[in-house]
Structures are given as C-alpha cells and as structure tokens.
Design a protein around this motif. Sequence first.
Motif, short mmCIF file in Angstrom:
data_model
loop_
_atom_site.label_atom_id
_atom_site.label_comp_id
_atom_site.label_asym_id
_atom_site.label_seq_id
_atom_site.Cartn_x
_atom_site.Cartn_y
_atom_site.Cartn_z
N MET A 1 0.48 -1.15 0.10
CA MET A 1 -0.35 0.20 0.52
C MET A 1 1.32 0.88 0.19
O MET A 1 1.85 1.50 0.35
CB MET A 1 -0.87 0.11 1.22
CG MET A 1 -1.63 -0.88 1.59
SD MET A 1 -3.58 -0.88 0.09
CE MET A 1 -4.19 0.20 1.55
N GLU A 4 1.51 3.83 3.16
CA GLU A 4 1.47 2.45 4.56
C GLU A 4 1.70 3.31 5.94
O GLU A 4 3.45 3.65 5.95
CB GLU A 4 1.35 1.10 4.14
CG GLU A 4 0.69 -0.16 5.01
CD GLU A 4 0.69 -0.95 5.20
OE1 GLU A 4 -0.06 -1.68 5.53
OE2 GLU A 4 1.66 -1.29 3.73
N GLY A 77 1.41 -1.97 -6.57
CA GLY A 77 -0.55 -2.14 -6.77
C GLY A 77 -1.08 -1.63 -7.55
O GLY A 77 -2.24 -2.37 -7.89
N PHE A 78 -0.80 -0.66 -8.43
CA PHE A 78 -1.42 -0.45 -9.43
C PHE A 78 -1.33 -0.59 -10.77
O PHE A 78 -2.19 -0.75 -11.32
CB PHE A 78 -1.16 1.09 -9.33
CG PHE A 78 -1.29 2.05 -8.60
CD1 PHE A 78 -2.54 2.77 -7.80
CD2 PHE A 78 0.10 2.80 -7.92
CE1 PHE A 78 -2.42 3.50 -6.93
CE2 PHE A 78 0.12 3.64 -6.95
CZ PHE A 78 -2.14 3.58 -6.25
N THR A 96 -4.76 -2.23 -12.87
CA THR A 96 -5.79 -3.47 -11.26
C THR A 96 -6.78 -2.48 -11.39
O THR A 96 -6.59 -1.01 -11.18
CB THR A 96 -4.35 -3.38 -10.22
OG1 THR A 96 -4.28 -2.26 -9.44
CG2 THR A 96 -3.34 -4.40 -10.90
N PRO A 97 -7.38 -2.89 -10.71
CA PRO A 97 -9.32 -2.74 -9.67
C PRO A 97 -8.36 -0.78 -9.11
O PRO A 97 -8.70 0.21 -8.96
CB PRO A 97 -9.38 -3.16 -9.34
CG PRO A 97 -9.17 -4.58 -9.85
CD PRO A 97 -7.69 -4.43 -10.26
N ARG A 98 -7.27 -1.27 -8.06
CA ARG A 98 -6.70 -0.03 -7.86
C ARG A 98 -5.97 0.50 -8.82
O ARG A 98 -6.44 1.88 -8.31
CB ARG A 98 -5.52 -0.86 -6.38
CG ARG A 98 -4.42 0.15 -5.90
CD ARG A 98 -3.45 -0.33 -5.05
NE ARG A 98 -3.01 0.90 -4.20
CZ ARG A 98 -3.74 1.45 -3.04
NH1 ARG A 98 -4.89 1.07 -2.34
NH2 ARG A 98 -2.98 2.57 -2.42
N GLY A 99 -5.55 0.25 -9.71
CA GLY A 99 -4.96 1.27 -10.36
C GLY A 99 -5.84 2.09 -11.46
O GLY A 99 -5.65 2.83 -11.54
N GLN A 100 -7.22 1.84 -11.48
CA GLN A 100 -8.34 1.91 -12.02
C GLN A 100 -8.68 3.85 -11.34
O GLN A 100 -9.25 4.59 -11.89
CB GLN A 100 -9.51 1.83 -12.30
CG GLN A 100 -9.33 0.60 -13.00
CD GLN A 100 -9.33 0.07 -14.62
OE1 GLN A 100 -10.20 1.71 -15.13
NE2 GLN A 100 -8.56 -0.08 -14.48
N GLU A 101 -7.91 3.82 -9.95
CA GLU A 101 -8.39 5.73 -9.31
C GLU A 101 -7.09 6.11 -9.97
O GLU A 101 -8.00 7.40 -9.51
CB GLU A 101 -8.28 4.89 -7.92
CG GLU A 101 -9.19 3.91 -6.62
CD GLU A 101 -10.30 4.67 -7.24
OE1 GLU A 101 -10.24 6.45 -6.99
OE2 GLU A 101 -11.34 3.78 -6.89
N ASN B 116 -7.71 7.66 -1.44
CA ASN B 116 -7.36 6.79 -1.95
C ASN B 116 -5.90 6.06 -0.69
O ASN B 116 -5.41 5.18 -1.24
CB ASN B 116 -6.76 7.17 -3.26
CG ASN B 116 -7.41 6.62 -3.97
OD1 ASN B 116 -8.05 5.30 -4.89
ND2 ASN B 116 -8.12 7.68 -4.49
#
Lengths: 127, 127
Positions: A1, A4, A77-78, A96-101, B116
Amino acid sequence: MPCEKQGKGMAQTNGGESRRSDCPIACALDIVGDKWTLLVVRDLALGKRHFESFLDSPERIATNVLSDRLRRLENLGFVSKNVDQSDKRKSLYLLTPRGQELRTLMRYLARWGLKNIPETELLDGAR
Amino acid sequence: MPCEKQGKGMAQTNGGESRRSDCPIACALDIVGDKWTLLVVRDLALGKRHFESFLDSPERIATNVLSDRLRRLENLGFVSKNVDQSDKRKSLYLLTPRGQELRTLMRYLARWGLKNIPETELLDGAR
C-alpha cells in the motif's frame, strides 16, 4: 500500500520510499509527483498494453524511464504485469482495480490542463 | 503563459521549457509534475507569505528547492513577489488570480489522496 503507516510518529513507507507527511497532497505527490507516471497511466487507460507501444506516444518516454515507472506502478499495486499468451516473449501491462483510481486523478489533471493551458487537446482515443 | 505556442509545429515554451506534446496532462505535468510545486501552492493557499514560513512545513522543503519553485511560479505568472511594506527587507509571496487556478488542482489532488491513501489528513488550516 502506498504511504502505509508503519507506526505512530515513525517514518512511513510508500513503495519503499519514506513518507514526507500525512498531508494527502504530499502523499499523492510521493506517488505521481513526476513528469511521467500519469502519462504512463494515460497510455494504459488508452489501451496500451505492450512496452513498445508506450514508446510511440508523442512525449517519447525513454526506455529506462518507462521501465522504472512501470515497475514502480507494479510495486505499488496499480499495474499488473503478465505474460502475453498470444506471444509469450512479451509482457502485458494492465491497470489493476486499484490502478483504475489513478484514472480519476489523470482526468482531474486533464480537465485542469484543458481549462488553463492554451491550445491543449486530448490525444485521439481519449475524447 | 505556460505552454504558450510559438508557432504551428514548433516547440512551444512553458516558462522557457519545451512543451512535450499538446496533451493537457503532459502540459499540466510540465508545470506541476514534481514533488514540491503543489506543496508550495498549498502553503500559499494556507496563508504563508514569507520565505521562512514555507520552511516550517512538515515536509521540510530545502531552501534551494523553495527558491527555485517560487521563482518558477513567479515566472509562470502564478505567484507575485512584492516588498513587504511592514518590513522592507522581506518579500511577500502571493498567488495571482491566475495562480488561484492551481488551488483547484491542489484540491483535486487532496481529494484523491484522502480517498486513496490510508491515514492521510489535511494540515491544520486546510480543513
């Protein structure tokens, strides 16, 4: 993350890098505060999947910079990197789904640029 | 004007730097694509006016980086630098009307970071 926390009052990690403060602006800049990361995200959002295809974009990213940014986005993780099943010598890069952000952030930047910088226009495929 | 065109098909200037493409994301990153510019804008938006006061922010910007970013923002027309009438040895830095537009971008980034990146929080005064 990214960003983090590792403990109260301690330095925090952001993909292995230290966190400068808890300010969301500083932490976001720790991730995307450079001239290339969001352009790689733009190209991923436009459907680019192979390393070579990113090199064709008009900004002419250097191969070492592209390697670094893809690796960094993967570590955070993007982005996912997979073997291309249609040509196993190649890698396929995907948000990734996280990268969509990150697309949200990219859209904010595009909106701001279109409004505030004369004679800018979205690349073909981004309209 | 940042990213002002100098002629069709020619390289364009962005505060003296060349424009990489007409993409609004690339042009915006030519202005704010680094780890410090939007933090200086944040501090200006929080009411910081004197050089020394920026140095107190939690990210601990280095004096040479701060000098560079303030000069660059001034050259781009986003910041004005004036003599402080209450102490003429000092300079007062202010966002220009044009510079106020950078607050929009800064807010976008803050919103994205808050959503995020875990455990981020706005600095006192920015809530």
